[in-house]
Enzyme design. Structure first.
Site, PDB file in Angstrom:
ATOM      1  N   GLU A 130       0.854  -1.195   0.000  1.00  0.00           N
ATOM      2  CA  GLU A 130       0.000   0.000   0.000  1.00  0.00           C
ATOM      3  C   GLU A 130       0.889   1.243   0.000  1.00  0.00           C
ATOM      4  OE1 GLU A 130      -2.753  -0.933   3.211  1.00  0.00           O
ATOM      5  OE2 GLU A 130      -3.297  -2.792   2.206  1.00  0.00           O
ATOM      6  N   GLU A 189      -8.601   4.171   5.124  1.00  0.00           N
ATOM      7  CA  GLU A 189      -8.269   3.487   3.873  1.00  0.00           C
ATOM      8  C   GLU A 189      -8.175   4.587   2.820  1.00  0.00           C
ATOM      9  OE1 GLU A 189      -7.971   0.336   2.575  1.00  0.00           O
ATOM     10  OE2 GLU A 189      -8.298  -0.868   4.380  1.00  0.00           O
TER      11      GLU A 189
HETATM   12  O1  0X9 Z   1      -7.947  -6.057   5.592  1.00  0.00           O
HETATM   13  C1  0X9 Z   1      -7.335  -5.168   6.194  1.00  0.00           C
HETATM   14  O2  0X9 Z   1      -6.483  -5.387   7.037  1.00  0.00           O
HETATM   15  C2  0X9 Z   1      -7.666  -3.698   5.874  1.00  0.00           C
HETATM   16  N1  0X9 Z   1      -7.982  -3.536   4.494  1.00  0.00           N
HETATM   17  S1  0X9 Z   1      -6.778  -3.631   3.376  1.00  0.00           S
HETATM   18  O3  0X9 Z   1      -7.370  -3.640   2.064  1.00  0.00           O
HETATM   19  N2  0X9 Z   1      -5.893  -2.336   3.501  1.00  0.00           N
HETATM   20  O4  0X9 Z   1      -5.988  -4.781   3.648  1.00  0.00           O
HETATM   21  C3  0X9 Z   1      -8.833  -3.270   6.732  1.00  0.00           C
HETATM   22  C4  0X9 Z   1      -8.430  -3.038   8.108  1.00  0.00           C
HETATM   23  C5  0X9 Z   1      -9.579  -2.940   9.017  1.00  0.00           C
HETATM   24  N3  0X9 Z   1      -9.132  -2.963  10.347  1.00  0.00           N
HETATM   25  C6  0X9 Z   1      -8.829  -4.107  11.009  1.00  0.00           C
HETATM   26  N4  0X9 Z   1      -9.018  -5.276  10.482  1.00  0.00           N
HETATM   27  N5  0X9 Z   1      -8.366  -3.961  12.215  1.00  0.00           N
HETATM   28 ZN    ZN Z   2      -4.038  -2.561   4.331  1.00  0.00          ZN
END
Ligand code: 0X9
Ligand code: ZN
Length: 412
Positions: free
Chosen positions: A177, A375
């Site tokens: 990212e 995000e």
């Molecule tokens: O999946 C994730 O970890 C995050 N989205 S990503 O597309 N950047 O990978 C969302 C994070 C949400 N927060 C937590 N899971 N704590």
């Molecule tokens: Zn992420």
């Protein structure tokens, strides 16, 4: 086979295969539509067959990256599961090429190109020297390959003899990212150099602890080997590497939105909570900071603002405040480029359920009042280097809006 053939042909060839930058030539991104059960089934099938660099399932729709050699199998599988498919990126290598073409000035850090971990750490060190009276390089932990997790502490002197509350920024936990470390250094630069009173007073009001890349091995790997890498780089099995550092924290570990397969490219939660040295050392560092008022994590690229918890639709005790404050942040952000973000809401409500994330651990373990995950924008983790400043200005204003309302509600 002659030993010379092995020494002069096989070894260099395999070295090249494993040590080259993966081109992603002719890798396509497809959008597929159908019922969620069939979408999960096709992803399970594809994951069991091959490495899928990227997929995301949401609301009866999935996006998935397919290697050219998997294309016909993928086509047959979508027919079998009765899913409608559409190509949305024809050749991911073209996206990578555009990204690499950012303009950089020799020996000077800028926000028109993406920098590797040495570039980012060089910038932090440089700033800690230039602003040595009120900034300091801090070490938030270590990585598997022996790097430090470096951050910048910004603490301007005040007349009042009062310990300031800390705002902690965690960025780049997911290696690919790229816009997150870039935006974070942009924001650091704003705090250090802006003369806008809204930004200088934001800077002076808190002690800032800002970590642009908390997964430095993974980030470096995306620069040198594989642009789509997301995880850490620890050894997870005989052949495979890494765990998803945002599934590895010790809060409801291993429950939702994870994989137990050490070779899963995206979501392996690790062998146990805090199996990864990065999450283990960083969490210890954070726990030793007494007065964190806000913990902010930057991710990409769902363009939304998330509040805890991520694996439940249950709301935290100050949920209403979190939403009010989050709305103010998004309103300020929108004024910059007219961009709307989804939320604020819990990930379970607007994204997907996921356990073992840093945000949930911080909220649950440390009872930090203000906890958010931003995000940021982009498509498939790509954001043009020429537009980093656009995302940077948006996030800077989001921070101004966040703390304006937080202070109105008595959190400062
Ligand atoms: O999946 C994730 O970890 C995050 N989205 S990503 O597309 N950047 O990978 C969302 C994070 C949400 N927060 C937590 N899971 N704590
Ligand atoms: Zn992420």
């Amino acid at each position: 086979m002659s030993p010379f053939f092995i020494i002069f042909v096989v070894i260099p060839l395999s070295y090249a295969t494993f040590h080259d930058f993966k081109s992603y030539k002719d890798y396509k991104v497809y959008s597929i539509e159908g019922n969620n059960e069939n979408l999960s089934k096709i992803m399970e099938f594809l994951n069991s067959m091959a490495e899928i660099p990227f997929y995301d399932i949401r609301n009866s729709r999935a996006e998935v990256m397919i290697a050219p050699e998997l294309d016909s199998i993928f086509s047959n599988a979508t027919d079998l599961f009765r899913l409608k498919k559409k190509i949305i990126v024809n050749d991911y290598s073209e996206i990578i090429a555009e990204e690499k073409g950012g303009s950089r000035k020799d020996s000077q850090f800028s926000w028109t190109a993406y920098y590797d971990i040495d570039g980012i750490y060089g910038y932090l060190k440089n700033m800690s020297t230039i602003y040595s009276n009120w900034t300091e390089l801090v070490e938030g932990g270590q990585s598997y390959e022996g790097r430090k997790i470096l951050g910048l502490r910004i603490n301007t002197p005040t007349d009042v003899d009062k310990v300031k509350n800390i705002v902690f920024i965690e960025s780049g936990i997911h290696a690919r990212e790229w816009i997150t470390p870039a935006t974070t250094t942009y924001f650091i630069n704003q705090l250090l150099t802006s003369t806008d009173p809204a930004i200088t007073s934001l800077r002076d009001q808190f002690e800032w602890q800002i970590f642009p890349s908390v997964n430095p091995d993974g980030y470096q790997y995306t620069h040198k080997r594989d642009r789509m890498w997301r995880k850490t780089r620890s050894k997870s099995s005989f052949f495979c590497h890494g765990a998803d550092p945002n599934r590895n924290w010790d809060y409801n570990w291993g429950q939702y939105g994870i994989s137990t397969d050490p070779c899963n490219y995206q979501l392996y939660a690790g062998s146990q909570p805090f199996s990864e040295v990065e999450t283990r050392t960083l969490s210890k560092y954070i726990a030793e900071l007494d007065n964190i008022v806000a913990y902010i994590a930057f991710h990409a690229d769902a363009q939304m603002l998330l509040v805890p918890y991520s694996d439940s639709v249950e709301h935290t005790s100050n949920y209403d405040d979190l939403i009010k404050i989050g709305k103010s942040s998004l309103e300020y952000g929108e004024k910059v480029n007219g961009e709307k973000y989804d939320g604020p809401a819990t990930a379970a409500e607007i994204l997907y359920k996921a356990s073992g994330g840093s945000m949930d651990w911080v909220r649950n373990q440390l009872a930090t009042p203000l906890v958010y995950t931003y995000e940021l924008r982009g498509t498939y983790f790509h954001w043009p280097p020429s537009k980093i400043f656009e995302q940077g200005d948006e996030v800077t204003q989001m921070m101004v809006g966040l703390f304006n309302e937080a202070c109105n509600l008595g959190y400062c």
